[in-house]
Enzyme design. Structure first.
Site, PDB file in Angstrom:
ATOM      1  N   ILE A  64       0.891  -1.167   0.000  1.00  0.00           N
ATOM      2  CA  ILE A  64       0.000   0.000   0.000  1.00  0.00           C
ATOM      3  C   ILE A  64       0.927   1.214   0.000  1.00  0.00           C
ATOM      4  CG2 ILE A  64      -0.223  -0.052   2.538  1.00  0.00           C
ATOM      5  CD1 ILE A  64      -3.031   1.180   2.191  1.00  0.00           C
ATOM      6  N   SER A  65       0.717   2.116  -0.933  1.00  0.00           N
ATOM      7  CA  SER A  65       1.638   3.241  -1.125  1.00  0.00           C
ATOM      8  C   SER A  65       1.688   4.159   0.090  1.00  0.00           C
ATOM      9  CB  SER A  65       1.232   4.057  -2.352  1.00  0.00           C
ATOM     10  OG  SER A  65       1.447   3.326  -3.533  1.00  0.00           O
ATOM     11  N   GLN A  66       2.822   4.805   0.247  1.00  0.00           N
ATOM     12  CA  GLN A  66       2.983   5.851   1.249  1.00  0.00           C
ATOM     13  C   GLN A  66       1.960   6.956   0.967  1.00  0.00           C
ATOM     14  OE1 GLN A  66       6.877   7.518   0.973  1.00  0.00           O
ATOM     15  NE2 GLN A  66       6.564   9.037   2.577  1.00  0.00           N
TER      16      GLN A  66
END
Length: 215
Positions: A64-66
């Site tokens: 899950i992206s920053q």
């Protein structure tokens, strides 16, 4: 189904302030991030860390992206409510949810079947209704083209021509380009006319690799 509580909302508000301090000032993006329960897109074992500005592992060896990365890509798209956006790499569904909260019509493609099956259901449960497709992101979604914006959430070795072809004139493609085992450069490519494109560079990021049907 896990809950979204006032404590979670407070943590989201703190995250928004962190993003402001890092230079994000698009109010539509920040408001969307303040509304999306990021902890529900992550494994429960990571829930206590959900509102840190970090990437975390999810299913199928993806991440899950920053939140900062999500905010930057959403801002660079330059889209308004009602615009059509194609997302390449549904992943956890978090980026798609942020775009939905911004009022855009989201079309999203995921290459990993395990992720596609899980995330498609999760987004619906949480009230988001993007048009989701299981398939090769390099091919985009020509049936629904042209798009006002296209965002790629995985590292590409080069800019896919099929995605450029699916941009409206005036539309933007936001994509991290570079070798998988290094940092990638974030490009924002604007379609100026049928055959002309301009490109701008927006710093270095690190993404998981973009997969094709061959992999």
């Amino acid at each position: 189904m896990r809950k979204d509580t006032p404590k979670h909302q407070g943590l989201r508000n703190q995250l928004v302030e962190v993003l402001r301090e890092k230079g994000v000032n698009n109010e539509a993006v920040l408001t969307a991030i303040s509304k999306v329960p990021r902890h529900l897109y992550m494994d429960s074992s990571f829930e206590q860390y959900a509102y840190r500005d970090q990437a975390f592992p999810i299913r199928a060896n993806q991440t899950i992206s920053q939140p900062y990365t999500v905010a930057v890509q959403s801002d660079l798209l330059g889209v308004s409510e009602g615009d059509k956006v194609l997302e390449i790499g549904t992943g956890s569904g978090y980026q798609a949810a942020v775009l939905c909260e911004m009022g855009v019509k989201v079309f999203t493609v995921e290459r990993q079947k395990e992720l596609f099956d899980h995330t498609s259901v999760l987004l619906q449960q949480l009230g988001y209704k993007p048009t989701a497709k299981f398939g090769d992101g390099y091919k985009g979604m020509p049936t629904f083209a042209p798009f006002d914006g296209i965002v790629v959430t995985a590292a590409a070795p080069e800019i896919p021509k099929a995605l450029l072809a699916q941009l409206k004139v005036g539309g933007r493609l936001v994509i991290p380009v570079g070798a998988v085992d290094a940092v990638q450069t974030m490009y924002c490519i604007t379609r100026k006319s049928e055959k002309q494109f301009s490109r701008a560079v927006h710093g270095d990021f690190r993404f998981v690799p973009m997969l094709s049907d061959k992999e």
